[in-house]
Design a protein around this motif. Structure first.
Motif, PDB file in Angstrom:
ATOM      1  N   PHE A   1     -13.588 -30.327  64.988  1.00 12.07           N
ATOM      2  CA  PHE A   1     -14.789 -30.467  65.811  1.00 12.07           C
ATOM      3  C   PHE A   1     -15.233 -29.150  66.441  1.00 12.07           C
ATOM      4  O   PHE A   1     -16.408 -28.791  66.357  1.00 12.07           O
ATOM      5  N   TRP A   2     -14.317 -28.433  67.095  1.00 11.08           N
ATOM      6  CA  TRP A   2     -14.708 -27.276  67.895  1.00 11.08           C
ATOM      7  C   TRP A   2     -15.340 -26.141  67.098  1.00 11.08           C
ATOM      8  O   TRP A   2     -16.351 -25.584  67.547  1.00 11.08           O
ATOM      9  N   PRO A   3     -14.829 -25.776  65.927  1.00 14.48           N
ATOM     10  CA  PRO A   3     -15.541 -24.724  65.172  1.00 14.48           C
ATOM     11  C   PRO A   3     -16.969 -25.154  64.797  1.00 14.48           C
ATOM     12  O   PRO A   3     -17.909 -24.361  64.891  1.00 14.48           O
ATOM     13  N   LEU A   4     -17.116 -26.413  64.399  1.00 16.10           N
ATOM     14  CA  LEU A   4     -18.432 -26.940  64.037  1.00 16.10           C
ATOM     15  C   LEU A   4     -19.356 -26.965  65.258  1.00 16.10           C
ATOM     16  O   LEU A   4     -20.507 -26.544  65.189  1.00 16.10           O
ATOM     17  N   TYR A   5     -18.826 -27.437  66.375  1.00 18.86           N
ATOM     18  CA  TYR A   5     -19.628 -27.530  67.597  1.00 18.86           C
ATOM     19  C   TYR A   5     -20.037 -26.144  68.089  1.00 18.86           C
ATOM     20  O   TYR A   5     -21.187 -25.935  68.480  1.00 18.86           O
ATOM     21  N   ASN A   6     -19.108 -25.206  68.082  1.00 16.17           N
ATOM     22  CA  ASN A   6     -19.416 -23.851  68.564  1.00 16.17           C
ATOM     23  C   ASN A   6     -20.494 -23.185  67.717  1.00 16.17           C
ATOM     24  O   ASN A   6     -21.386 -22.516  68.252  1.00 16.17           O
ATOM     25  N   THR A   7     -20.428 -23.376  66.405  1.00 12.01           N
ATOM     26  CA  THR A   7     -21.456 -22.831  65.514  1.00 12.01           C
ATOM     27  C   THR A   7     -22.814 -23.463  65.840  1.00 12.01           C
ATOM     28  O   THR A   7     -23.826 -22.772  65.961  1.00 12.01           O
ATOM     29  N   PHE A   8     -22.810 -24.781  65.979  1.00  8.08           N
ATOM     30  CA  PHE A   8     -24.034 -25.507  66.323  1.00  8.08           C
ATOM     31  C   PHE A   8     -24.584 -25.041  67.669  1.00  8.08           C
ATOM     32  O   PHE A   8     -25.776 -24.755  67.799  1.00  8.08           O
ATOM     33  N   ASP A   9     -23.726 -24.952  68.666  1.00  9.64           N
ATOM     34  CA  ASP A   9     -24.147 -24.587  70.012  1.00  9.64           C
ATOM     35  C   ASP A   9     -24.731 -23.171  70.046  1.00  9.64           C
ATOM     36  O   ASP A   9     -25.745 -22.932  70.699  1.00  9.64           O
ATOM     37  N   ASP A  10     -24.099 -22.248  69.327  1.00  9.20           N
ATOM     38  CA  ASP A  10     -24.609 -20.874  69.273  1.00  9.20           C
ATOM     39  C   ASP A  10     -25.979 -20.821  68.605  1.00  9.20           C
ATOM     40  O   ASP A  10     -26.884 -20.130  69.077  1.00  9.20           O
ATOM     41  N   LYS A  11     -26.126 -21.544  67.507  1.00 11.27           N
ATOM     42  CA  LYS A  11     -27.406 -21.556  66.785  1.00 11.27           C
ATOM     43  C   LYS A  11     -28.496 -22.211  67.643  1.00 11.27           C
ATOM     44  O   LYS A  11     -29.628 -21.729  67.708  1.00 11.27           O
TER      45      LYS A  11
END
Length: 152
Positions: A54-64
């Motif tokens: 979850f966290w790598p996916l969420y962090n990428t999404f949040d940054d974008k």
């Protein structure tokens, strides 16, 4: 004193001031991110396996998402705040409106893709909890800011 001697010194002082403000903003953003991660971790109650994915996916999404909202909209909002809105022709306004709609659509598609990717990692109920938790966190952050007021 000669202006040629003072000017470089003033420019140097101003550049340090802008650099310090940029660093403060980065520091604040990181503080908020840490608080958000802690809040979401508590609210979502992810398993270890879920959290790893979850966290790598969420962090990428949040940054974008941050980039789309704050970088692109900043450019658009600058035009509005600079008084350019009153001087804008109908054609320019139409183009401007199209840019705003395009940005909103890009945000929507980003969220949609993120949700589709999440479905392979966590159950739908946790995706709904995530949406609610993000809103709760933003509301809590806004209340804290409002209660403290802008610092001068």
């Amino acid at each position: 004193m000669n202006i040629k001697k003072i000017l470089p010194i003033l420019l140097l002082l101003f550049s340090f001031n802008f650099y310090a403000q940029g660093e403060k903003m980065k520091e604040k953003k990181e503080q908020i991110k840490v608080l958000k991660v802690a809040f979401l971790t508590t609210e979502l109650d992810l398993t270890t396996s879920e959290a790893e994915k979850f966290w790598p996916l969420y962090n990428t999404f949040d940054d974008k998402q941050f980039e789309l909202r704050h970088q692109k909209m900043k450019t658009l909002m600058k035009r509005i705040n600079d008084g350019g809105l009153d001087k804008m022709s109908e054609k320019e306004a139409s183009t401007f409106l199209t840019q705003m709609e395009s940005n909103e659509e890009e945000l929507f598609l980003l969220r949609k893709k993120f949700t589709a990717n999440l479905k392979t990692i966590i159950p739908a109920i946790k995706i709904i909890k995530l949406r609610k938790s993000e809103e709760d966190f933003n509301r809590k952050l806004l209340h804290q800011y409002r209660d403290k007021g802008p610092r001068k």
